[in-house]
Design an enzyme around this catalytic site. Sequence first.
Site, PDB file in Angstrom:
ATOM      1  N   CYS A 135      -5.325  -2.820   2.334  1.00 38.31           N
ATOM      2  CA  CYS A 135      -5.364  -2.788   3.790  1.00 38.31           C
ATOM      3  C   CYS A 135      -6.731  -3.196   4.339  1.00 38.31           C
ATOM      4  O   CYS A 135      -7.225  -4.274   4.035  1.00 38.31           O
ATOM      5  CB  CYS A 135      -4.938  -1.399   4.256  1.00 38.31           C
ATOM      6  SG  CYS A 135      -4.451  -1.289   5.985  1.00 38.31           S
ATOM      7  N   GLU A 141       0.833  -1.203   0.000  1.00 39.15           N
ATOM      8  CA  GLU A 141       0.000   0.000   0.000  1.00 39.15           C
ATOM      9  C   GLU A 141       0.871   1.259   0.000  1.00 39.15           C
ATOM     10  O   GLU A 141       1.812   1.381   0.776  1.00 39.15           O
ATOM     11  CB  GLU A 141      -0.913  -0.008   1.231  1.00 39.15           C
ATOM     12  CG  GLU A 141      -1.883   1.168   1.269  1.00 39.15           C
ATOM     13  CD  GLU A 141      -2.757   1.154   2.506  1.00 39.15           C
ATOM     14  OE1 GLU A 141      -3.949   1.485   2.386  1.00 39.15           O
ATOM     15  OE2 GLU A 141      -2.268   0.820   3.608  1.00 39.15           O
ATOM     16  N   LYS A 154      -8.666   3.364  -2.912  1.00 40.22           N
ATOM     17  CA  LYS A 154      -9.268   2.836  -1.685  1.00 40.22           C
ATOM     18  C   LYS A 154     -10.562   3.591  -1.401  1.00 40.22           C
ATOM     19  O   LYS A 154     -10.585   4.825  -1.399  1.00 40.22           O
ATOM     20  CB  LYS A 154      -8.286   2.996  -0.528  1.00 40.22           C
ATOM     21  CG  LYS A 154      -8.671   2.320   0.767  1.00 40.22           C
ATOM     22  CD  LYS A 154      -7.528   2.459   1.777  1.00 40.22           C
ATOM     23  CE  LYS A 154      -7.829   1.728   3.076  1.00 40.22           C
ATOM     24  NZ  LYS A 154      -6.688   1.844   4.031  1.00 40.22           N
TER      25      LYS A 154
END
Length: 340
Positions: free
Chosen positions: A161, A45, A127
């Site tokens: 994540c 990430e 995200k």
Amino acid sequence: MSQQFKVAAVQAAPVFLDLQASVTKAISYIEEAAANGAKLVAFSETWLPGYPNHIWLGPVAWQMQFVGRYFDNSIQAGSPEEARLSEACRKNNIQLSIGVSERDGGSLYIGQWHFDENGEVINRRRKLKPTHVERTVYGEGDGSDLNVVDTSIGRVGQLACWEHLQPLSKYAMYSQNEQVHVAAWPNLALYEGTAHALGHQVNNGASMIYAVEGSCFVVAPCSLVTKENQDLVCQGDPEKEKLCPVGGGYTRIYGPDGSDIGSNLAHDEEGIVYADIDLHMIGYAKAAADPAGHYSKADSTRLLLNRKKQRAVMYFEETNGLEISAESNADVGETELVTE
């Protein structure tokens, strides 16, 4: 489409706050993975230009010293830095999934970019909801970012994540017959010993469960904190160093039965984790449980997914001269168009 191939997950720290040097380091790992026969190499990430650990370590006023440098070293779509990554994929005949801090206008987003072996960007996602204090740095994605793409090695998807703790987002991915999933994580030693939910036990568990639930292979690259990175961020403060210790790399690769199939590294060791994948194994896993297929119960529960790209500004010519009413159906993400 090949049924058997090798994948690579990079466990390494970028050169924090130095985009150019980090791209150079990324290319060295791309070349190494390709030389070892991998068809896909994945980074963690926001690997470019690094995960902003500083946002977890002190008050906003203290963090401001990093804001400008982080913004300036975040990567833009269509930039020369993207072109360097593209060329590395093309020259080495390898696909790349890399986590980025994506700069778009005046905002940053937690992005994942997927390049095919020809160097073309075939997926550029964000995200959906940054986690906790990440929201002080990054904007949000939308339903268009929950997508799986067809490639020469199979159907590949990506999440970042704690998107792996979002049941509905996961189900949206499972429904697209994902075969290889890239689960991008930051380092997993932040707040070690004080916040179990942030540690490798929980987060590697999330990657493993994703593999079982989705009956897919999960490539889960994880970054780490080097001493150089710790010195830059913690500035010799022993309290901050306790919260952001050296290490935290727990890269894993899982099979569709949840087994750990990768060549593991120590948590403070930089390198590449490899695994051999056989997509034929997915059929055995799905025979037992296909959550969006024969194991679903559509008469009881269903997911409503809005995959339309959301924008803050819509230009008049795009509405074909229609006025957009203030009232919209938020449940289905549709805007009513009315004429005068």
